[in-house]
Design an enzyme around this catalytic site. Structure first.
Site, PDB file in Angstrom:
ATOM      1  N   HIS A  49       0.828  -1.212   0.000  1.00 39.29           N
ATOM      2  CA  HIS A  49       0.000   0.000   0.000  1.00 39.29           C
ATOM      3  C   HIS A  49       0.867   1.268   0.000  1.00 39.29           C
ATOM      4  CE1 HIS A  49      -3.673   2.359   1.100  1.00 39.29           C
ATOM      5  NE2 HIS A  49      -2.762   3.150   1.645  1.00 39.29           N
ATOM      6  N   GLU A  50       1.748   1.356   0.977  1.00 37.31           N
ATOM      7  CA  GLU A  50       2.587   2.565   1.065  1.00 37.31           C
ATOM      8  C   GLU A  50       3.527   2.650  -0.140  1.00 37.31           C
ATOM      9  OE1 GLU A  50       1.546   4.642   3.066  1.00 37.31           O
ATOM     10  OE2 GLU A  50       0.399   3.336   4.406  1.00 37.31           O
ATOM     11  N   HIS A  79       1.726   4.413  -2.858  1.00 43.57           N
ATOM     12  CA  HIS A  79       1.751   5.874  -2.665  1.00 43.57           C
ATOM     13  C   HIS A  79       3.096   6.441  -3.135  1.00 43.57           C
ATOM     14  CE1 HIS A  79      -1.956   6.791  -0.564  1.00 43.57           C
ATOM     15  NE2 HIS A  79      -1.740   5.895   0.382  1.00 43.57           N
ATOM     16  N   GLU A 137      -4.779   7.825  -3.063  1.00 46.10           N
ATOM     17  CA  GLU A 137      -5.237   6.544  -2.513  1.00 46.10           C
ATOM     18  C   GLU A 137      -5.537   5.551  -3.643  1.00 46.10           C
ATOM     19  OE1 GLU A 137      -4.852   6.114   0.592  1.00 46.10           O
ATOM     20  OE2 GLU A 137      -6.021   4.337   1.102  1.00 46.10           O
TER      21      GLU A 137
HETATM   22 CO    CO Z   1      -3.155   5.260   1.877  1.00 45.05          CO
END
Ligand code: CO
Length: 497
Positions: free
Chosen positions: A260-261, A264, A290
């Site tokens: 997830h990170e 980003h 996101e």
């Molecule tokens: Co996020």
């Protein structure tokens, strides 16, 4: 200050200060010793003041006004000026008094929230929260709005997003996603117990680094550290960092927080360095940000093809723990749909019901239709209604998230918007990239990353989120892409008719 060049230099100066604050914040969450806090807060507040002075400088405003009328500027230059001017006008609306009140209130509210959560006593947070709500109401009037005061707050995180948009999205969630989740809940049970054994911390870390490298995360332009809550931050496209958290008794925590990170950070690494310090060198909105993390986390990182490739590698790190598991079992386990109390641990479907609950509450608070005093009972009722779950305590209920103590109202919906953008973008990528699944099975996500770079990352804020989505997919944000993805994937996993 006379010309476009002066504007660029001035804008970079403002940006440099914000990026320096990000470095200090990153340090605070990762390496700073306990006693560093006192002066760190002061240092950050000094920098915030300097930034605010620069951002609201009268001469800067005059320069922007002049450049708005400059016909010699090209499209990109005009876009920069127009966005900087919008920002300038917005900042002008805040009085120094408001800023001061806000910063005092937030540090008090954060402390109260932490104690209240620790002691499981909502009363200890009640007064601060009610002051924060009043402050946000004041802010919505100060910024102005067309229909709903909550629109003004949404706009801070997701420019041009309105209550109308979010209501219609959540109407779809209620009409289609909720019944689908119920159908899943009434079918067979998935065994994911192997996630919850002892997994050595160092080995988990190494596996996470492997996954990040495979995604194309550039460790020469970033690094990973440990923090209490995983986050990503950036100081430039050449330095986009992430953090993770490792639970030795839960393997899944680290894996999907890394992906997830990482998603980003790939976005930030993909913004063009030559646009540093201007709107074109900035990400569009929280929702689009996101969308990038969720696309990697869910559409890539929870797919069958991805684990067909990566499961063997994971098994070499933990041969004993995973000796009775195969990649299909692993795929099923990481897609276990189950109502739970805590948003941050939720699966990719029920997650949106957690956001829906917060959205309904926030909107009513800002509209003045709900009182802070009624929040715990309201919260518990909504958890029963949407997730069919009894909330045992306020610590695990209304006090679980940090956001309201930070004064962040209007933020939660961007999580859901981002996921739905992700589904729509991924559907389009699958059309344009031939055999995307077969490529993923061989661990090759290069083409996907290149696609995201070209379609989204390199543009910075060249387009609004809504326009970008139309350009890439031919239509505005449409819930059906997420629903189709969910139906297709989970009907197979759960053998639904
Ligand atoms: Co996020």
């Amino acid at each position: 200050m006379k010309n476009y060049n002066d504007y660029i230099n001035y804008s970079k100066k403002i940006y440099d200060i914000h990026m320096s604050m990000s470095v200090l914040n990153w340090d605070m969450e990762t390496h700073m010793p306990n006693n560093g806090n006192k002066f760190r807060a002061q240092q950050l507040s000094t920098l915030a003041k300097i930034a605010y002075e620069l951002e609201t400088n009268f001469k800067y405003g005059k320069l922007l006004e002049r450049l708005l009328k400059d016909k010699t500027l090209n499209k990109d230059q005009k876009r920069n000026i127009s966005l900087s001017n919008k920002q300038f006008i917005k900042k002008q609306k805040y009085s120094a008094e408001f800023i001061q009140k806000q910063s005092t209130l937030i540090s008090k509210a954060f402390k109260d929230w932490r104690t209240a959560k620790e002691k499981n006593d909502f009363n200890l947070f009640r007064k601060s929260l009610s002051e924060i709500v009043n402050l946000r109401k004041e802010e919505s009037y100060l910024l102005g709005f067309n229909e709903n005061p909550y629109d003004a707050l949404l706009d801070i995180y997701e420019p041009n997003l309105t209550v109308n948009d979010v209501d219609s999205i959540f109407d779809n969630v209620k009409d289609y996603l909720v019944p689908f989740i119920n159908k899943i809940n009434n079918s067979n049970h998935i065994d994911d117990s192997f996630f919850y054994q002892y997994y050595d911390q160092k080995k988990q870390w190494d596996f996470g680094i492997d996954l990040l490298k495979q995604m194309g995360y550039n460790f020469d332009s970033g690094r990973q550290d440990i923090s209490a809550h995983p986050f990503s931050t950036h100081f430039s496209p050449e330095d986009a960092r992430i953090t993770t958290r490792i639970d030795e008794n839960n393997l899944s925590d680290m894996i999907w927080s890394c992906i997830h990170e990482g998603g980003h950070a790939l976005y930030e690494q993909g913004v063009l360095s030559e646009n540093y310090g201007t709107p074109l060198g900035n990400s569009i909105s929280l929702g689009i940000h996101e969308s990038q993390s969720r696309l990697w986390e869910n559409h890539v990182g929870r797919s069958l093809a991805y684990w067909k490739h990566n499961f063997n590698k994971l098994q070499t790190y933990f041969p004993n723990k995973l000796k009775n598991v195969n990649y299909k079992m692993f795929y099923h386990a990481c897609n276990n749909i189950k109502s739970s109390l805590i948003r941050t641990n939720a699966d990719e479907l029920t997650y949106h019901l957690h956001v829906l609950i917060r959205y309904e509450i926030e909107k009513e608070l800002i509209e003045g239709n709900t009182n802070v005093d009624d929040l715990p009972s309201k919260w518990n009722k909504l958890y029963k209604k949407y997730l069919n779950i009894d909330v045992p305590s306020d610590s695990l209920g209304v006090l679980q998230d940090i956001h309201w103590s930070h004064g962040s109202f209007g933020y939660f919906p961007t999580y859901t918007i981002g996921s739905f953008y992700a589904a729509q973008f991924y559907a389009q990528a699958s059309k344009e990239i031939t055999n995307i699944d077969i490529k993923m099975e061989s661990g090759d996500t290069n083409e996907l990353l290149a696609w995201l770079r070209k379609k989204i990352h390199i543009h910075g804020q060249r387009y609004d989120a809504k326009d970008l989505c139309k350009m890439i997919t031919g239509e505005e944000l449409n819930f059906k892409y997420f629903m189709n993805y969910a139906k297709d994937k989970y009907s197979k996993i759960y053998n639904l008719k």
